[in-house]
Design a protein around this motif. Structure first.
Motif, PDB file in Angstrom:
ATOM      1  N   GLU A 127      24.744 -26.723  71.146  1.00  0.00           N
ATOM      2  CA  GLU A 127      23.367 -27.026  70.792  1.00  0.00           C
ATOM      3  C   GLU A 127      22.434 -26.118  71.577  1.00  0.00           C
ATOM      4  N   ARG A 128      21.198 -26.079  71.133  1.00  0.00           N
ATOM      5  CA  ARG A 128      20.202 -25.227  71.774  1.00  0.00           C
ATOM      6  C   ARG A 128      18.830 -25.828  71.600  1.00  0.00           C
ATOM      7  N   CYS A 129      17.926 -25.446  72.451  1.00  0.00           N
ATOM      8  CA  CYS A 129      16.548 -25.871  72.322  1.00  0.00           C
ATOM      9  C   CYS A 129      15.679 -24.815  72.992  1.00  0.00           C
ATOM     10  N   GLY A 130      14.640 -24.370  72.293  1.00  0.00           N
ATOM     11  CA  GLY A 130      13.784 -23.327  72.845  1.00  0.00           C
ATOM     12  C   GLY A 130      12.541 -23.123  72.021  1.00  0.00           C
ATOM     13  N   PHE A 131      11.731 -22.174  72.453  1.00  0.00           N
ATOM     14  CA  PHE A 131      10.428 -21.940  71.833  1.00  0.00           C
ATOM     15  C   PHE A 131      10.127 -20.449  71.743  1.00  0.00           C
ATOM     16  N   ASP A 132       9.276 -20.103  70.778  1.00  0.00           N
ATOM     17  CA  ASP A 132       8.663 -18.784  70.700  1.00  0.00           C
ATOM     18  C   ASP A 132       7.274 -18.870  71.326  1.00  0.00           C
ATOM     19  N   PHE A 133       6.905 -17.846  72.085  1.00  0.00           N
ATOM     20  CA  PHE A 133       5.574 -17.760  72.687  1.00  0.00           C
ATOM     21  C   PHE A 133       4.937 -16.431  72.313  1.00  0.00           C
ATOM     22  N   GLN A 134       3.629 -16.447  72.133  1.00  0.00           N
ATOM     23  CA  GLN A 134       2.903 -15.239  71.786  1.00  0.00           C
ATOM     24  C   GLN A 134       2.274 -14.619  73.041  1.00  0.00           C
ATOM     25  N   VAL A 135       2.697 -13.402  73.343  1.00  0.00           N
ATOM     26  CA  VAL A 135       2.117 -12.593  74.419  1.00  0.00           C
ATOM     27  C   VAL A 135       1.651 -11.305  73.745  1.00  0.00           C
ATOM     28  N   PRO A 136       0.421 -11.259  73.250  1.00  0.00           N
ATOM     29  CA  PRO A 136      -0.002 -10.184  72.345  1.00  0.00           C
ATOM     30  C   PRO A 136       0.175  -8.778  72.886  1.00  0.00           C
ATOM     31  N   ASP A 137       0.018  -8.586  74.196  1.00  0.00           N
ATOM     32  CA  ASP A 137       0.109  -7.233  74.749  1.00  0.00           C
ATOM     33  C   ASP A 137       1.452  -6.968  75.419  1.00  0.00           C
ATOM     34  N   GLY A 195      12.741 -36.154  78.398  1.00  0.00           N
ATOM     35  CA  GLY A 195      13.624 -36.695  77.385  1.00  0.00           C
ATOM     36  C   GLY A 195      14.825 -35.787  77.198  1.00  0.00           C
ATOM     37  N   GLU A 196      15.513 -35.944  76.092  1.00  0.00           N
ATOM     38  CA  GLU A 196      16.726 -35.168  75.828  1.00  0.00           C
ATOM     39  C   GLU A 196      16.436 -33.839  75.146  1.00  0.00           C
ATOM     40  N   ARG A 197      15.191 -33.575  74.800  1.00  0.00           N
ATOM     41  CA  ARG A 197      14.854 -32.327  74.116  1.00  0.00           C
ATOM     42  C   ARG A 197      13.858 -31.536  74.950  1.00  0.00           C
ATOM     43  N   CYS A 198      13.835 -30.248  74.732  1.00  0.00           N
ATOM     44  CA  CYS A 198      12.890 -29.407  75.453  1.00  0.00           C
ATOM     45  C   CYS A 198      11.471 -29.672  74.948  1.00  0.00           C
ATOM     46  N   ARG A 199      10.502 -29.306  75.752  1.00  0.00           N
ATOM     47  CA  ARG A 199       9.112 -29.497  75.356  1.00  0.00           C
ATOM     48  C   ARG A 199       8.264 -28.394  75.967  1.00  0.00           C
ATOM     49  N   ARG A 200       7.161 -28.117  75.311  1.00  0.00           N
ATOM     50  CA  ARG A 200       6.206 -27.142  75.841  1.00  0.00           C
ATOM     51  C   ARG A 200       5.376 -27.772  76.948  1.00  0.00           C
ATOM     52  N   GLN A 230      16.468 -26.152  88.381  1.00  0.00           N
ATOM     53  CA  GLN A 230      16.578 -27.192  89.393  1.00  0.00           C
ATOM     54  C   GLN A 230      17.689 -28.166  89.003  1.00  0.00           C
ATOM     55  N   PRO A 231      18.119 -29.036  89.897  1.00  0.00           N
ATOM     56  CA  PRO A 231      19.184 -29.972  89.534  1.00  0.00           C
ATOM     57  C   PRO A 231      18.852 -30.862  88.344  1.00  0.00           C
ATOM     58  N   ASP A 232      17.558 -31.165  88.136  1.00  0.00           N
ATOM     59  CA  ASP A 232      17.201 -32.087  87.058  1.00  0.00           C
ATOM     60  C   ASP A 232      16.541 -31.436  85.861  1.00  0.00           C
ATOM     61  N   ARG A 233      15.967 -30.230  86.014  1.00  0.00           N
ATOM     62  CA  ARG A 233      15.259 -29.617  84.896  1.00  0.00           C
ATOM     63  C   ARG A 233      15.308 -28.107  84.978  1.00  0.00           C
ATOM     64  N   ILE A 234      15.108 -27.491  83.816  1.00  0.00           N
ATOM     65  CA  ILE A 234      14.982 -26.036  83.679  1.00  0.00           C
ATOM     66  C   ILE A 234      13.581 -25.774  83.148  1.00  0.00           C
ATOM     67  N   THR A 235      12.825 -24.953  83.854  1.00  0.00           N
ATOM     68  CA  THR A 235      11.451 -24.656  83.468  1.00  0.00           C
ATOM     69  C   THR A 235      11.306 -23.158  83.234  1.00  0.00           C
ATOM     70  N   VAL A 275       5.642 -22.776  80.918  1.00  0.00           N
ATOM     71  CA  VAL A 275       5.330 -22.830  79.490  1.00  0.00           C
ATOM     72  C   VAL A 275       6.234 -23.777  78.722  1.00  0.00           C
ATOM     73  N   SER A 276       7.427 -24.072  79.248  1.00  0.00           N
ATOM     74  CA  SER A 276       8.303 -25.041  78.598  1.00  0.00           C
ATOM     75  C   SER A 276       9.314 -25.553  79.609  1.00  0.00           C
ATOM     76  N   GLU A 277       9.939 -26.691  79.277  1.00  0.00           N
ATOM     77  CA  GLU A 277      10.917 -27.276  80.188  1.00  0.00           C
ATOM     78  C   GLU A 277      11.915 -28.107  79.401  1.00  0.00           C
ATOM     79  N   ILE A 278      13.071 -28.339  80.036  1.00  0.00           N
ATOM     80  CA  ILE A 278      14.129 -29.131  79.413  1.00  0.00           C
ATOM     81  C   ILE A 278      14.921 -29.811  80.519  1.00  0.00           C
ATOM     82  N   LYS A 279      15.371 -31.022  80.245  1.00  0.00           N
ATOM     83  CA  LYS A 279      16.293 -31.689  81.152  1.00  0.00           C
ATOM     84  C   LYS A 279      17.589 -30.893  81.200  1.00  0.00           C
ATOM     85  N   VAL A 280      18.135 -30.688  82.396  1.00  0.00           N
ATOM     86  CA  VAL A 280      19.341 -29.868  82.513  1.00  0.00           C
ATOM     87  C   VAL A 280      20.451 -30.468  81.654  1.00  0.00           C
TER      88      VAL A 280
END
Length: 341
Positions: A250-260, A57-62, A273-278, A286-291
């Protein structure tokens, strides 16, 4: 991490920008499972990554509990690599300050070699200046300050409190620290970009590995890894872009927990990639977004250790409890290009 109106991925907080732009936050927290480290110690010349194939879709997702049947393999070959067996400024890979470009709106940012405009990001409220052994600040004589230390194949970008005798010479910044960029040295359109590092913590500590367009414009910006110094184990991955019709960023992103994350080396990467950023942690998606719109030009890599922020939640301004010295330890930085089919 630049001296432009920049958005970062703080939950529920709009960035302060030159034009009071409104950003989109898609920021959630996700725990990253512990993964075996043995296979990640090296950066081989060939690499295969798994990416989703589902429509975006138009928004990033985990990417959560992926169904491997819905993933495809992407094969890559290495195009850039530094495992820091030598000082980073002894070769032609890195520049120790922002290089600039005609597309950046603040022309004065690229002031003379004695200025601080190429050596900090003022809009973010940072309290360090990026130095190297040849930099003299307000003086013409080099000060010999070196924030880059190499030992046993590990690069440490070290931030330390500015010596009182040099504070005026260094534009009254609270800390001296370091930045390395590949602008004018290496850039690439598409591919995988990765750092293996320990993420330092502390009040005011803001390490980052990110990318900008090689033409000097902003955005696009890809924040592969940012650490919130007051939140150990909190890793942020964000994409920034501009809507041409409205000029809104605009921006779209996530926080991830890496305890160590502060005590153990992990890999943080992005596949463009031409169609997505992972985004990847330990080479697991861990997450991706349509370019988004505007990702047309090659991008270069930046790694830095900033101190203090008025805009990036979880960092804060430096104070008496901030570490006198803090190190961003980096095992390697690599880039790969996608193999032709």
């Amino acid at each position: 991490m630049n001296d432009l109106p920049s958005f970062r991925s703080e939950p529920g907080t709009e960035r302060l920008t030159l034009c009071a732009l409104i950003s989109i936050g898609c920021l959630l927290f996700a725990a990253v499972p512990a993964l075996a480290q043995a296979d990640l110690a090296g950066a081989t010349t060939k690499l295969t990554l798994q990416v989703a194939t589902a429509m975006l879709g138009e928004r990033c997702r985990r990417v959560e509990a992926p169904d491997r049947a819905s993933f495809a393999s992407v094969s890559l070959h290495r195009t850039f690599h530094d495992d820091f067996d030598a000082h980073p400024l002894l070769n032609a890979r890195w520049v120790s300050h922002y290089a600039g470009g005609a597309a950046w709106p603040e022309a004065r940012y690229w002031g003379g070699d004695g200025s601080d405009f190429r050596r900090k990001t003022s809009y973010n409220g940072e309290q360090q200046i990026y130095v190297d052994p040849h930099y003299g600040g307000r003086e013409t004589t080099p000060l010999g300050l070196d924030p880059f230390k190499v030992s046993d194949g590990i690069l440490s970008i070290v931030a330390s409190r500015t010596p009182p005798a040099l504070k005026a010479v260094l534009f009254n910044n609270e800390y001296v620290s370091g930045i390395l960029t590949t602008q004018s040295r290496f850039s690439q359109k598409y591919g995988y970009f990765e750092i293996r590092a320990k993420i330092p913590v502390g009040i005011g500590v803001w390490p980052a590995f990110w990318m900008l367009a090689d033409d000097g414009g902003w955005p696009p910006e890809v924040d592969i890894m940012e650490g919130r110094g007051q939140r150990p184990g909190d890793i942020v991955m964000t994409t920034h872009w501009r809507i041409p019709d409205t000029q809104r960023v605009e921006r779209c992103g996530f926080d991830f927990q890496v305890p160590d994350a502060s005590g153990v080396f992990h890999d943080y990467g992005v596949l463009w990639q031409p169609d997505r950023i992972t985004y990847f942690i330990d080479r697991q998606p861990v997450s991706e977004i349509k370019v988004p719109v505007g990702f047309n030009d090659p991008m270069y890599m930046i790694v830095n250790l900033a101190m203090g922020s008025k805009t990036f939640e979880g960092v804060g301004f430096v104070d008496g409890e901030s570490p006198a010295t803090v190190a961003f330890e980096i095992d390697r930085i690599s880039a790969y290009q996608i193999d032709e089919r």
